[in-house]
Motif scaffolding. Structure first.
Motif, PDB file in Angstrom:
ATOM      1  N   SER A  26     -45.029  18.386  31.953  1.00 26.65           N
ATOM      2  CA  SER A  26     -45.937  17.245  31.892  1.00 26.65           C
ATOM      3  C   SER A  26     -47.090  17.495  32.860  1.00 26.65           C
ATOM      4  CB  SER A  26     -45.200  15.957  32.260  1.00 26.65           C
ATOM      5  OG  SER A  26     -44.199  15.682  31.306  1.00 26.65           O
ATOM      6  N   ASN A  62     -50.719  15.614  34.653  1.00 25.05           N
ATOM      7  CA  ASN A  62     -51.652  14.511  34.873  1.00 25.05           C
ATOM      8  C   ASN A  62     -53.058  15.079  34.930  1.00 25.05           C
ATOM      9  OD1 ASN A  62     -49.532  12.696  35.159  1.00 25.05           O
ATOM     10  ND2 ASN A  62     -49.452  12.925  37.370  1.00 25.05           N
ATOM     11  N   THR A 105     -47.224  14.315  28.326  1.00 29.56           N
ATOM     12  CA  THR A 105     -45.810  14.179  28.692  1.00 29.56           C
ATOM     13  C   THR A 105     -44.983  15.086  27.796  1.00 29.56           C
ATOM     14  OG1 THR A 105     -46.195  11.895  29.342  1.00 29.56           O
ATOM     15  CG2 THR A 105     -43.909  12.553  28.974  1.00 29.56           C
TER      16      THR A 105
END
Length: 128
Positions: free
Chosen positions: A22, A24, A104
């Motif tokens: 995952s 960000n 994700t």
């Protein structure tokens, strides 16, 4: 004026790379921008890599302050599981100062992906 490039600013949300976990994206500052949309590009998927995309918002750049954006504040054509070699757009209609895209991982090995934020309705036009 028909020239779109003089009326938008683009910011890298996350650099194109093979993602095996995952990730960000960068916090995109919406100060002096009225609108933002993210353009997400995918490439190869390895071993049934299952990834999804979402937006998060915050009033600060502190990573722990970001929370998922409510579904009614997002306009998106991204499916629940991203497909290989595709392009998606995710528009944000919220009111927080910072927003980021998040990939994700739900399973599999990896996906090649990158994203750009496109800001418009700018207080000042970008330089040519």
């Amino acid at each position: 004026m028909r020239d779109l490039t003089s009326n938008i600013r683009t910011v890298s949300a996350f650099a194109p790379a093979v993602q095996s976990a995952s990730v960000n994206g960068s916090a995109i500052d919406l100060k002096d921008a009225g609108r933002v949309a993210f353009v997400l590009n995918t490439g190869a998927i390895v071993s049934a890599g299952a990834f999804s995309a979402k937006l998060q918002e915050s009033d600060t750049t502190t990573s722990g302050d970001f929370a998922d954006v409510a579904a009614d504040l997002i306009d998106s054509d991204a499916p629940a599981t991203l497909e290989a070699t595709s392009t998606y757009k995710l528009g944000y209609r919220g009111f927080k100062r910072y927003v980021r895209i998040v990939l994700t991982k739900a399973g599999g090995t990896s996906i090649a992906a990158g994203a750009v934020a496109v800001l418009s309705d700018l207080a000042e036009r970008p330089e040519a």
